[in-house]
Each structure stands twice: as C-alpha cells, then as structure tokens.
Write a protein that holds these residues in place. Structure first.
Motif, PDB file in Angstrom:
ATOM      1  N   LEU A   1      43.374  47.043  36.109  1.00  0.00           N
ATOM      2  CA  LEU A   1      44.695  46.948  35.468  1.00  0.00           C
ATOM      3  C   LEU A   1      45.093  45.507  35.116  1.00  0.00           C
ATOM      4  O   LEU A   1      45.897  45.290  34.217  1.00  0.00           O
ATOM      5  N   GLY A   2      44.510  44.546  35.862  1.00  0.00           N
ATOM      6  CA  GLY A   2      44.962  43.147  35.748  1.00  0.00           C
ATOM      7  C   GLY A   2      45.009  42.621  34.324  1.00  0.00           C
ATOM      8  O   GLY A   2      46.023  42.063  33.888  1.00  0.00           O
ATOM      9  N   LEU A   3      43.922  42.800  33.571  1.00  0.00           N
ATOM     10  CA  LEU A   3      43.877  42.220  32.215  1.00  0.00           C
ATOM     11  C   LEU A   3      44.788  42.977  31.245  1.00  0.00           C
ATOM     12  O   LEU A   3      45.406  42.366  30.373  1.00  0.00           O
TER      13      LEU A   3
ATOM     14  N   GLY B   1      47.654  34.201  37.750  1.00  0.00           N
ATOM     15  CA  GLY B   1      47.134  34.737  39.026  1.00  0.00           C
ATOM     16  C   GLY B   1      46.044  35.769  38.768  1.00  0.00           C
ATOM     17  O   GLY B   1      44.983  35.733  39.401  1.00  0.00           O
ATOM     18  N   ASN B   2      46.275  36.677  37.810  1.00  0.00           N
ATOM     19  CA  ASN B   2      45.269  37.695  37.475  1.00  0.00           C
ATOM     20  C   ASN B   2      43.983  37.049  36.964  1.00  0.00           C
ATOM     21  O   ASN B   2      42.876  37.442  37.348  1.00  0.00           O
ATOM     22  N   LEU B   3      44.136  36.048  36.074  1.00  0.00           N
ATOM     23  CA  LEU B   3      42.949  35.400  35.492  1.00  0.00           C
ATOM     24  C   LEU B   3      42.163  34.637  36.563  1.00  0.00           C
ATOM     25  O   LEU B   3      40.928  34.678  36.597  1.00  0.00           O
ATOM     26  N   LEU B   4      42.913  33.969  37.464  1.00  0.00           N
ATOM     27  CA  LEU B   4      42.228  33.204  38.521  1.00  0.00           C
ATOM     28  C   LEU B   4      41.594  34.144  39.543  1.00  0.00           C
ATOM     29  O   LEU B   4      40.494  33.884  40.033  1.00  0.00           O
ATOM     30  N   ASP B   5      42.293  35.243  39.822  1.00  0.00           N
ATOM     31  CA  ASP B   5      41.741  36.234  40.752  1.00  0.00           C
ATOM     32  C   ASP B   5      40.394  36.741  40.212  1.00  0.00           C
ATOM     33  O   ASP B   5      39.404  36.838  40.953  1.00  0.00           O
ATOM     34  N   ASN B   6      40.345  37.034  38.905  1.00  0.00           N
ATOM     35  CA  ASN B   6      39.087  37.482  38.293  1.00  0.00           C
ATOM     36  C   ASN B   6      38.034  36.375  38.330  1.00  0.00           C
ATOM     37  O   ASN B   6      36.860  36.641  38.595  1.00  0.00           O
ATOM     38  N   ALA B   7      38.481  35.122  38.024  1.00  0.00           N
ATOM     39  CA  ALA B   7      37.519  34.007  37.993  1.00  0.00           C
ATOM     40  C   ALA B   7      36.865  33.825  39.364  1.00  0.00           C
ATOM     41  O   ALA B   7      35.698  33.429  39.470  1.00  0.00           O
ATOM     42  N   VAL B   8      37.617  34.158  40.434  1.00  0.00           N
ATOM     43  CA  VAL B   8      37.051  34.067  41.793  1.00  0.00           C
ATOM     44  C   VAL B   8      36.146  35.277  42.038  1.00  0.00           C
ATOM     45  O   VAL B   8      34.990  35.140  42.444  1.00  0.00           O
ATOM     46  N   LYS B   9      36.680  36.482  41.737  1.00  0.00           N
ATOM     47  CA  LYS B   9      35.963  37.724  42.072  1.00  0.00           C
ATOM     48  C   LYS B   9      34.632  37.856  41.337  1.00  0.00           C
ATOM     49  O   LYS B   9      33.659  38.347  41.883  1.00  0.00           O
ATOM     50  N   TYR B  10      34.625  37.456  40.041  1.00  0.00           N
ATOM     51  CA  TYR B  10      33.432  37.707  39.227  1.00  0.00           C
ATOM     52  C   TYR B  10      32.596  36.433  39.045  1.00  0.00           C
ATOM     53  O   TYR B  10      31.829  36.331  38.091  1.00  0.00           O
TER      54      TYR B  10
HETATM   55 MG   LIG Z   1      41.463  41.639  37.869  1.00  0.00          MG
END
Ligand SMILES: [Mg+2]
Ligand SMILES: Nc1ncnc2c1ncn2[C@@H]1O[C@H](COP(=O)(O)OP(=O)(O)OP(=O)(O)O)[C@@H](O)[C@H]1O
Length: 345
Positions: free
Chosen positions: A307-309, A240-249
């Motif tokens: 914090l996610g990563l 979820g964290n990795l996908l959230d980043n892949a969407v955000k960035y």
């Molecule tokens: Mg993140």
C-alpha cells in the motif's frame, strides 16, 4: 496489420462501391441485352453510372459511420471503466440495440461507483474506529515497559506486543489514508516549509533503522533557502514510505542517499538505494494498491501490504505533486517526490 474502425469503414465503402458498380453494369446489360450501354447512349450511361456510384458510396459511408461511431463510444467507455473511471457516461445512440447496450453499461458503471463508495466508507469507518483502541493499547504497553519488576522473558514479550501494535496501527492508518484519498475527503494543512530542515528531521528518524540493517545513509548537501508548499505530516509520511522501502529492498552492506533540488516551479526530493532494482515493465504497476513484486531470494522475507507507494503517490497528487521512479536491475532504484515550491521561508 491492425486496422482502426474508421479504416475498416473506408475499405467497406470501397468494396461496397465496387460491388454496386458491378451490379449496375450487369443490370444495364441485362435490361438492354449485350449492347445495353450502346442502347442507352454512351454519355447517358456514364452520367447515370457515376451518379449511381456516388450516391451508393455516400449512402454506404454514412450508414457505416452511424453504426461505427456508437460502437467506438462503447469501446472507449469500456476501456475507461476498466481503468476505474466510473463517472464516465457513454453517449446515447440512435440505433436501438446499441443505445440499449450503452444504457446498460452506464447503469453498471453507476452501480459499481456506488459499491466502490460504500467500500471506501466501510474501510474509512472501520479503520477510524480501530485507531483509537490500538493507540490506547500501545500507550499502556509502553507504560508497562517503563515499570520495573518484569522478568527478562516477560519484557521481551511485551516488546514484541508493542512492535506488533505499532505495525497494526500504521497499517490501519494507511488504510484510512487510502480510503480518504480515493473518496477525495483527505484534509491537508499546507504551508511553506523549510525543505533542508525537514530532510534533516526525516534522516535523523530513519538513521537508526538504516544502521540496524547495516546500511550507509547520507543526506547530500542541501541548498539553503529551498522551500516546499505542502502538508508537513504528509510529506514526512511519503518520505517515510520511500525510506522504509529503500531499507527493506536494499542489499546487505548497501547504501541510501537522500537529496533535494529545484525543478522548475517545483522541488524534487530523491531517495536513491542500492537494492536489486525493479524490472522496467513493472515500474508502473508498483504504484497500484496491494501490488507487490514477485519475491527474490533477497526480498522473500520482507513484509508489506503493498500500500505504501499507492498511498504516497495519492498524497503527493493531493498536494499538487507526484512520485516517480527510475530503476536499474542489479544497481538500485531512485524514487522522486515532486512537490510545489513554497515562498520565502
Ligand atoms: Mg513499502
Ligand atoms: N526501493 C525499492 N526497490 C525495489 N523494489 C521496491 C522498492 N520499493 C518498492 N518496491 C516494490 O514495490 C512493491 C510495492 O511497494 P509498496 O511500498 O507499495 O508496498 P510494500 O513495501 O510491499 O508494503 P507497505 O504497504 O508496507 O509499504 C514492493 O512490494 C516491492 O516489490
């Protein structure tokens, strides 16, 4: 050229020996007058001078080692403390001042360790206590949203409250995880998981978010029978964290691809995005807590706590794996979650 302390020691010994030899010749010359060497006899002069030179070299080398060893140990200790390894202790030294310095540094590290543990307890307790009322508020707002009779404006406001409550709860949960990872009190429920099914579940959860941002999202063909040995809730959280980043960035109209493959006795799950990428010299730092990269025009409005990563890598380590990253500026990034493979599904 930068010399190590051992190299310095050898140079010091050579220089001191040369000085000692010179002092010997001069003192013999002074004792016996200009023909001192001849007065002693050439063979006695040579034996004496060599013995004296050898003894001086050995004494100087041993003395230097006695001083440099504890200094090296202190330098190593300071480096480890700087890296947060506060349980390390610097060995005692026979030289009083250096021993005092080592003892004080050890006391400082022990105290810092206590403060760190207190901070972890505080964060863990506060976030634990905040979680229940936040979850209750979230449920009540959701119940209100199901009711009829609210004006369009009131409903819109309730949705905003709901969205912010979810964000707050997730942040509190992240803080709790971070504290538990650090104090090694994280509880895991690990068992064998069907990897392809897990990826399909995660993808179906994140597909709407990707679509909302106009991103193409695909799950590459997943080989049947692949398994993981991990805690399903934690694996979902990391992905979820990795996908959230892949969407955000990501960039507008970009893409995200998720895939899995065996890697020795482990499984590798990749999340690839087509975002702006991460400069090579910053790749390690993004796993530090509260670390966010300087904003670019595309990411200036993106929110996050940094914090996610850090949590994702901590969770992966706790499950016997890791998270690693490859990235190319202007092309995109690939984050890989590595976890132990499971047995038969
Ligand atoms: Mg993140
Ligand atoms: N896929 C990515 N592409 C480019 N940069 C990224 C990517 N993932 C992470 N980063 C950079 O690494 C930083 C740290 O990421 P991390 O997920 O830890 O924190 P965050 O997304 O800022 O906040 P949150 O705690 O909500 O996850 C981000 O702020 C961003 O600068």
């Amino acid at each position: 050229m930068k010399l190590k302390s051992q190299d310095n020691l050898v140079l010091f010994a050579v220089a001191a020996c040369a000085a000692a030899l010179e002092a010997l010749i001069v003192s013999l010359w002074a004792a016996g007058g200009p023909g001192g060497a001849f007065l002693l006899g050439m063979d006695r002069f040579l034996i004496l001078s060599h013995a004296y030179l050898f003894a001086a070299c050995a004494a100087i080398y041993l003395m230097g080692r006695r001083i440099i060893r504890p200094i090296d140990a202190i330098l190593e200790g300071i480096t480890l403390y700087g890296q947060g390894r506060l349980t390390h202790r610097i060995p005692h030294s026979k030289i009083q001042e250096l021993d005092e310095l080592a003892r004080n540094l050890n006391r400082m590290a022990a105290r810092l360790g206590e403060v760190d543990a207190m901070k972890n307890d505080l964060v863990a307790n506060v976030s634990h206590e905040l979680r229940s009322p936040l979850s209750a508020m979230e449920s009540y707002v959701k119940l209100l949203l199901e009711e009829e009779g609210f004006s369009k404006r009131a409903r819109e406001n309730l949705r905003r409250v709901d969205g912010n409550l979810v964000r707050l709860r997730l942040m509190v949960e992240e803080l709790l995880d971070a504290a538990q990872i650090e104090s090694k009190t994280l509880k895991l429920e690990t068992h064998t998981l069907d990897l392809c099914r897990l990826l399909r579940d995660v993808v179906s959860l994140y597909e709407p978010l990707a679509a909302e941002h106009g991103l193409r999202f695909e799950l590459l063909p997943c080989e049947k029978g692949l398994t993981l040995f991990a805690d399903p809730a934690k694996v979902r959280q990391v992905l979820g964290n990795l996908l959230d980043n892949a969407v955000k960035y990501n960039r507008p109209g970009g893409s995200i691809a998720i895939s899995a493959k065996p890697e020795g006795s482990a499984m590798s799950i990749s999340v690839r995005d087509s975002g702006g990428g991460i400069p090579a010299h910053l790749l390690d730092s993004i796993f530090e807590r509260f670390r966010r990269l300087p904003p670019t025009p595309g990411t200036a409005k993106v929110r996050g706590a940094g914090l996610g990563l850090a949590i994702s890598r901590g969770l992966a380590h706790a499950m016997g794996g890791t998270v690693r990253v490859r990235s190319e500026e202007g092309v995109g990034s690939t984050f890989e979650l590595i976890l132990p493979a499971g047995g038969e599904p």
